[in-house]
Design a protein around this motif. Sequence first.
Motif, mmCIF file in Angstrom:
data_model
loop_
_atom_site.group_PDB
_atom_site.id
_atom_site.type_symbol
_atom_site.label_atom_id
_atom_site.label_comp_id
_atom_site.label_asym_id
_atom_site.label_seq_id
_atom_site.Cartn_x
_atom_site.Cartn_y
_atom_site.Cartn_z
ATOM 1 N N ARG A 195 37.485 -1.009 13.982
ATOM 2 C CA ARG A 195 38.077 -0.504 12.742
ATOM 3 C C ARG A 195 37.354 0.769 12.285
ATOM 4 O O ARG A 195 36.581 1.364 13.030
ATOM 5 C CB ARG A 195 38.050 -1.600 11.676
ATOM 6 N N MET A 292 42.721 3.302 17.759
ATOM 7 C CA MET A 292 43.412 2.634 16.672
ATOM 8 C C MET A 292 43.656 3.623 15.540
ATOM 9 O O MET A 292 43.001 4.670 15.445
ATOM 10 C CB MET A 292 42.575 1.455 16.170
ATOM 11 N N ASP A 295 46.116 1.332 8.973
ATOM 12 C CA ASP A 295 47.485 0.934 8.653
ATOM 13 C C ASP A 295 47.825 1.033 7.172
ATOM 14 O O ASP A 295 48.910 0.621 6.749
ATOM 15 C CB ASP A 295 47.762 -0.488 9.156
ATOM 16 N N ARG A 301 46.033 -0.555 13.630
ATOM 17 C CA ARG A 301 47.049 -0.859 14.629
ATOM 18 C C ARG A 301 46.842 0.073 15.815
ATOM 19 O O ARG A 301 46.289 1.174 15.684
ATOM 20 C CB ARG A 301 48.446 -0.696 14.049
ATOM 21 N N GLY A 302 47.290 -0.379 16.971
ATOM 22 C CA GLY A 302 47.100 0.399 18.185
ATOM 23 C C GLY A 302 47.988 1.618 18.249
ATOM 24 O O GLY A 302 49.089 1.641 17.690
ATOM 25 N N THR A 303 47.503 2.636 18.943
ATOM 26 C CA THR A 303 48.275 3.870 19.117
ATOM 27 C C THR A 303 48.830 4.016 20.525
ATOM 28 O O THR A 303 49.641 4.920 20.780
ATOM 29 C CB THR A 303 47.406 5.102 18.812
#
Length: 452
Positions: A195, A292, A295, A301-303
């Motif tokens: 994160r 990441m 959000d 969230r994944g890219t």
Amino acid sequence: MTRALRVAVIGAGPAGIYAADTLMKSGTPCTVDLFDRLPAPFGLVRYGVAPDHPRIKQIVHALHRVLDNPSARLFGNVAYGRDLLLADVRTLYDAVVVATGCERDRDLDIPGIDLPGSHGAAEFVKWFDGHPDVPRDWSLEARHVGVIGAGNVALDVARVLAKQAEDMLVTEIPDNVHRGLAANRATDVHVFARRGLAQARFTPMELRELDHVPGVEVVVDPEDVEFDDGSLAALRESRQTQMVVKTLQDWALRDRRPADDPALRRLHLHFLAAPVAVLGTDRVTGLRTERMELDGGGGVRGTGVFTDHPLQALYRAVGYIGSELPELPFDALSGTLPHAAGRVLDFDGQQVPGVYACGWIKRGPVGLIGHTKGCALETVGSLLADAADLDPAPVPDPAAVVELLEERGVRYTTWDGWLQLDKHERGLGEERGRERIKVVPRAEMVELSQVG
């Protein structure tokens, strides 16, 4: 009950000792026997705190005063489930408080995590803390090393890997650890956090300490400095988060030192980098991470953008988890004993008579050592509230447990034995101008702890 309450405490780390202290200060006449599978007391403080953190280790002085109380007895080198069973405890004591902590590494379910060269941080911490039950040698041949995690344990592992061995000689590390660190070939240590900066679990003091390690440059990529509404809310709510983020921002903005400095080790802090696979066939050759993005709510969230980082060794510091205890209910997912306010519950939600839990085995590996005091207060409060309804121990004689252990051939250690071992370790340290040097082999610890 016309006699003093008899309580057994399984685990002589901070949680168990605070539980004993709370009991003895409660005003209820009681005696407490603490059992630990290790020959020496203090648990996490002795074997889970990095040796170059003497400030934290000073808590031993407070724990020492508790075990000096004549109402408490210590039985070390006694393993619950092997040397002492639940039936024994229920026969000899009115109640038992389980305080065995969490000392296993939590699993990380990604491909390749079990490759040679991939390690749990807990095992490495035990090694450099001189734990008697881990191998004496640790290979430190990797030049590029990865650490997965965003908490203080990840920082401890990274800092020890980046430090020069000679800088550790002022601590209590034993000779085998110094030899291992002296052979360390690491030039770059990479810490990967899934994160963002505002979600890091580092404490400000431990983070800032990285920048005071001689010969080590801390590197933060400016591209990792990102914030969303959730991050800004976290900054507004926590002074600690503000201090952590400011430190990281300052590091991201400063000039880098010359890349060709051969005496320099670099400690890279990567954020928004989620580990997805450990690379390699016969052993670790790298780590693949996914970039990441925040959000908006403080999560990520994944890219779909992946990066492969060449590494020769990897440590996961993604949390600790407790171990199952014979004859007691256990929540394998959380690694804790099911409980209500410290009262251990069976799988039907019914209280297990006379059995209580305290510390990380009760609440999971959250909070610092000082948080354990409040946890102990709750558990002991429940125990004392139940005292009038507890089934009295059939054999409450304090001598009975000594006789039982001796009958079983258990070579246990005592508080007087610890004082003897403590004096010996301090003597070893004094010879070299250090506070102490730990004795590592279990058999030697037990031998040195024999009194009379």
